[in-house]
Design a protein around this motif. Structure first.
Motif, PDB file in Angstrom:
ATOM      1  N   ILE A  91      26.917  37.339  34.203  1.00  0.00           N
ATOM      2  CA  ILE A  91      27.099  36.509  33.013  1.00  0.00           C
ATOM      3  C   ILE A  91      25.766  35.981  32.482  1.00  0.00           C
ATOM      4  O   ILE A  91      25.580  35.849  31.283  1.00  0.00           O
ATOM      5  CB  ILE A  91      28.112  35.353  33.302  1.00  0.00           C
ATOM      6  N   ARG A  92      24.845  35.674  33.408  1.00  0.00           N
ATOM      7  CA  ARG A  92      23.496  35.231  33.040  1.00  0.00           C
ATOM      8  C   ARG A  92      22.480  35.978  33.884  1.00  0.00           C
ATOM      9  O   ARG A  92      22.818  36.465  34.976  1.00  0.00           O
ATOM     10  CB  ARG A  92      23.342  33.717  33.284  1.00  0.00           C
ATOM     11  N   TYR A 136      27.229  36.116  22.446  1.00  0.00           N
ATOM     12  CA  TYR A 136      26.299  35.993  23.580  1.00  0.00           C
ATOM     13  C   TYR A 136      26.839  36.637  24.848  1.00  0.00           C
ATOM     14  O   TYR A 136      26.137  36.747  25.845  1.00  0.00           O
ATOM     15  CB  TYR A 136      26.058  34.496  23.886  1.00  0.00           C
ATOM     16  N   GLN A 157      40.644  35.401  30.934  1.00  0.00           N
ATOM     17  CA  GLN A 157      39.488  34.946  30.149  1.00  0.00           C
ATOM     18  C   GLN A 157      39.937  34.114  28.954  1.00  0.00           C
ATOM     19  O   GLN A 157      39.169  33.338  28.408  1.00  0.00           O
ATOM     20  CB  GLN A 157      38.648  36.133  29.657  1.00  0.00           C
ATOM     21  N   PRO A 186      36.412  25.361  26.733  1.00  0.00           N
ATOM     22  CA  PRO A 186      34.988  25.526  26.440  1.00  0.00           C
ATOM     23  C   PRO A 186      34.682  25.399  24.945  1.00  0.00           C
ATOM     24  O   PRO A 186      35.306  26.060  24.121  1.00  0.00           O
ATOM     25  CB  PRO A 186      34.674  26.941  26.930  1.00  0.00           C
ATOM     26  N   GLN A 227      31.210  25.221  23.802  1.00  0.00           N
ATOM     27  CA  GLN A 227      29.922  25.941  23.702  1.00  0.00           C
ATOM     28  C   GLN A 227      28.858  25.215  22.885  1.00  0.00           C
ATOM     29  O   GLN A 227      27.706  25.162  23.281  1.00  0.00           O
ATOM     30  CB  GLN A 227      30.082  27.383  23.166  1.00  0.00           C
ATOM     31  N   ASP A 251      32.701  23.947  28.694  1.00  0.00           N
ATOM     32  CA  ASP A 251      31.432  24.650  28.930  1.00  0.00           C
ATOM     33  C   ASP A 251      30.570  24.450  27.693  1.00  0.00           C
ATOM     34  O   ASP A 251      31.071  24.567  26.559  1.00  0.00           O
ATOM     35  CB  ASP A 251      31.649  26.165  29.067  1.00  0.00           C
ATOM     36  N   PHE A 288      25.044  25.267  30.502  1.00  0.00           N
ATOM     37  CA  PHE A 288      24.332  26.521  30.745  1.00  0.00           C
ATOM     38  C   PHE A 288      23.173  26.681  29.770  1.00  0.00           C
ATOM     39  O   PHE A 288      23.267  26.255  28.619  1.00  0.00           O
ATOM     40  CB  PHE A 288      25.282  27.717  30.562  1.00  0.00           C
ATOM     41  N   ILE A 289      22.129  27.318  30.270  1.00  0.00           N
ATOM     42  CA  ILE A 289      21.021  27.708  29.397  1.00  0.00           C
ATOM     43  C   ILE A 289      21.343  29.107  28.887  1.00  0.00           C
ATOM     44  O   ILE A 289      21.652  29.999  29.698  1.00  0.00           O
ATOM     45  CB  ILE A 289      19.698  27.702  30.206  1.00  0.00           C
ATOM     46  N   SER A 312      21.333  32.782  28.045  1.00  0.00           N
ATOM     47  CA  SER A 312      20.610  33.868  28.708  1.00  0.00           C
ATOM     48  C   SER A 312      20.846  35.157  27.925  1.00  0.00           C
ATOM     49  O   SER A 312      21.990  35.481  27.589  1.00  0.00           O
ATOM     50  CB  SER A 312      21.161  33.973  30.137  1.00  0.00           C
TER      51      SER A 312
HETATM   52  N1  SAH Z   1      36.325  33.158  29.001  1.00  0.00           N
HETATM   53  C1  SAH Z   1      35.747  31.934  29.185  1.00  0.00           C
HETATM   54  C2  SAH Z   1      34.516  31.854  30.033  1.00  0.00           C
HETATM   55  C3  SAH Z   1      33.671  33.015  30.341  1.00  0.00           C
HETATM   56  S1  SAH Z   1      32.107  32.830  30.995  1.00  0.00           S
HETATM   57  C4  SAH Z   1      35.524  31.324  27.820  1.00  0.00           C
HETATM   58  O1  SAH Z   1      35.741  31.889  26.809  1.00  0.00           O
HETATM   59  O2  SAH Z   1      35.074  30.208  27.776  1.00  0.00           O
HETATM   60  C5  SAH Z   1      31.906  31.137  31.405  1.00  0.00           C
HETATM   61  C6  SAH Z   1      30.859  30.446  30.605  1.00  0.00           C
HETATM   62  O3  SAH Z   1      29.601  31.029  30.778  1.00  0.00           O
HETATM   63  C7  SAH Z   1      31.085  30.469  29.109  1.00  0.00           C
HETATM   64  O4  SAH Z   1      31.987  29.516  28.695  1.00  0.00           O
HETATM   65  C8  SAH Z   1      29.713  30.200  28.569  1.00  0.00           C
HETATM   66  O5  SAH Z   1      29.467  28.825  28.408  1.00  0.00           O
HETATM   67  C9  SAH Z   1      28.802  30.733  29.658  1.00  0.00           C
HETATM   68  N2  SAH Z   1      28.099  31.940  29.211  1.00  0.00           N
HETATM   69  C10 SAH Z   1      28.636  33.104  28.825  1.00  0.00           C
HETATM   70  N3  SAH Z   1      27.657  33.970  28.442  1.00  0.00           N
HETATM   71  C11 SAH Z   1      26.481  33.328  28.588  1.00  0.00           C
HETATM   72  C12 SAH Z   1      25.126  33.654  28.343  1.00  0.00           C
HETATM   73  N4  SAH Z   1      24.766  34.832  27.839  1.00  0.00           N
HETATM   74  N5  SAH Z   1      24.174  32.720  28.615  1.00  0.00           N
HETATM   75  C13 SAH Z   1      24.524  31.518  29.111  1.00  0.00           C
HETATM   76  N6  SAH Z   1      25.771  31.142  29.346  1.00  0.00           N
HETATM   77  C14 SAH Z   1      26.768  32.023  29.098  1.00  0.00           C
END
Ligand code: SAH
Ligand code: SF4
Ligand code: F3S
Length: 430
Positions: A49-50, A161, A199, A258, A260, A298, A329-330, A332
């Motif tokens: 994910i990151r 992202y 998800q 979430p 964001q 999130d 989260f930062i 990525s």
């Molecule tokens: N399906 C869920 C969560 C998936 S991933 C949703 O839609 O919220 C969990 C969290 O990781 C996300 O909510 C997001 O805040 C974070 N995330 C996803 N991609 C990312 C990235 N490229 N950089 C940083 N954080 C990310």
């Protein structure tokens, strides 16, 4: 007897899939090792994910390489989301030639077949994107009071992202009756908290008009238990779900929603398909149905082009909502995603500054919210007990510690919060 050790990274979806991998391994007659060092089969069920997730996994592979050098008969397998990301399987083969089996999220259920081949000294690398059959795998659950149940796989949202739609494929819902019967037998087996996984659970379409119908169907079994679900997407969260939650004690008063970002400009660029106002309205609607609801979220900082003003909008939203918990989260960069090609990627130092400010802000809010719990009584599911000290969660997801002479693990109890200690809630049995 051969022993296995599974290293799990990433989200609850992966935690549950590791329970399926364990199910296959137990069915093979293998048993669990205490660590990688004393295992004959080492699996890494991975996340991408990151970038930090991938870096950590590559670091751990360095440690596993040393084990393989000492004991060449050990079988090393890597699976889950990381090999599924385009280019990664080739990268892993090149950088870590000692890996015996590389497979992805779609073909986990074939582990048996892969192990037969690896035990014959064959190397396997199979990434594919056909319909998965993970439902067919036997499950060896880690816990005896909390259980995960898949209700859907994949994601169609393509937030700009996010790598998940690329590594997990299109959204697929599990059959309604299969879910109902799995939850029914879990309740019968004494599980007290069942978390439905997907998800985007609010777009569930496995044979019911909408997710709320599934929720209601899962409240019909005898006994005290709680249904939780995650993750909810704000654009798809309906009044019907809030009504279903309000109508039954068997659905936990807790939502992970979430957001964001609090900036409409950023939300649009993220392809989230709601505005901060839409989000705030949803929170208001949810709280009108379930006043005691716990809400977590999130938040990502440093999305491409995020200005100081955009970031400030996020702070404003956090101040307005007053979440019970936030996961920060930062941003990525993930190759293959739309945001990766966007101009104005933000410097790491700026991102770090913003995440720190956000964490500090939430810390203050959590402190104030914790104080407000003092004097209130919660129905707590005790999930740990050790020498008279117990801990558990309320329906709204607050963790409360309390004393109990008796081992009350797995029981629902009424606990009154009497004080706080650095954000932590301390209670007494009623
Ligand atoms: N399906 C869920 C969560 C998936 S991933 C949703 O839609 O919220 C969990 C969290 O990781 C996300 O909510 C997001 O805040 C974070 N995330 C996803 N991609 C990312 C990235 N490229 N950089 C940083 N954080 C990310
Ligand atoms: Fe990723 Fe968005 Fe799907 Fe969540 S909803 S998994 S953030 S694409
Ligand atoms: Fe989960 Fe990470 Fe995959 S968050 S879906 S394990 S990329």
């Amino acid at each position: 007897m051969k022993k296995f050790f599974i290293n799990t990274y990433g989200c609850q979806m992966n935690v549950h899939e590791s329970e399926k991998l364990a199910g296959i391994l137990f069915r093979r007659g293998y048993e669990r090792a205490q660590s990688n060092e004393d295992a004959d089969i080492i699996l890494l069920n991975t996340c991408c994910i990151r970038e930090t997730a991938e870096t950590r996994i590559l670091g751990n592979l360095g440690m596993i390489k040393k084990i393989k050098e000492k004991r060449p008969d050990v079988i090393v397998g890597i699976c889950g989301c990381m090999p599924q990301k385009p280019g990664n399987a080739e990268m892993l083969k090149k950088r870590c030639p000692f890996i015996d089996i590389i497979f992805g999220t779609f073909n986990m259920y074939k582990l048996d077949e892969y192990l037969d081949a690896a035990e014959n000294h064959e190397k396997i690398s199979e990434i594919w994107d056909k319909e998965d059959k993970t439902d067919d795998a036997p499950i060896r659950r880690d816990g005896d009071i909390k259980a995960f149940v898949n209700i859907m796989y994949g994601c169609d949202n393509f937030c700009s992202y996010c790598i998940v739609p690329y590594v997990r494929g299109r959204e697929r819902s599990r059959n309604f009756d299969d879910i109902v019967s799995e939850v029914c037998s879990l309740v019968r087996d004494g599980y007290k908290e069942i978390t439905l996984l997907g998800q985007n659970v609010n777009s569930y379409k496995g044979g019911a008009p909408e997710f709320s119908h599934l929720l209601r169907a899962l409240t019909t079994f005898d006994g005290e238990y709680r249904i939780k679900f995650m993750t909810s997407h704000p654009k798809d969260f309906t009044i019907d779900v809030a009504e279903a939650m309000a109508s039954s004690d068997k659905i936990a008063d807790f939502i992970h929603l979430p957001v964001q970002s609090g900036s409409d400009r950023v939300l649009k660029a993220m392809n989230r398909r709601y505005t901060s106002e839409d989000y705030l309205n949803k929170i208001e609607m949810i709280r009108s149905y379930i006043p005691s609801v716990g809400i977590s979220t999130d938040i990502m900082v440093g999305f491409p082009g995020e200005t100081e003003d955009d970031y400030k909008d996020t702070e404003k939203l956090v101040e307005k909502v007053r979440f019970d918990n936030i996961y920060t989260f930062i941003y990525s960069r993930r190759s293959g995603t739309v945001a990766d090609k966007m101009p104005n990627q933000i410097d790491l130092s700026v991102k770090k500054g913003r995440i720190k400010r956000l964490i500090d802000l939430q810390f203050e809010i959590s402190d104030e919210l914790a104080e407000k719990c003092v004097g209130k009584t919660y129905r707590v599911l005790c999930d740990s007990w050790n020498n008279g000290i117990a801990s558990g969660k309320s329906s709204c997801d607050k963790t409360i510690s309390f004393q109990s002479e008796r081992n009350c693990y797995g029981e629902f109890l009424n606990v009154k919060v009497v004080k706080t200690k650095k954000n932590k809630l301390i209670g007494e049995l009623e």
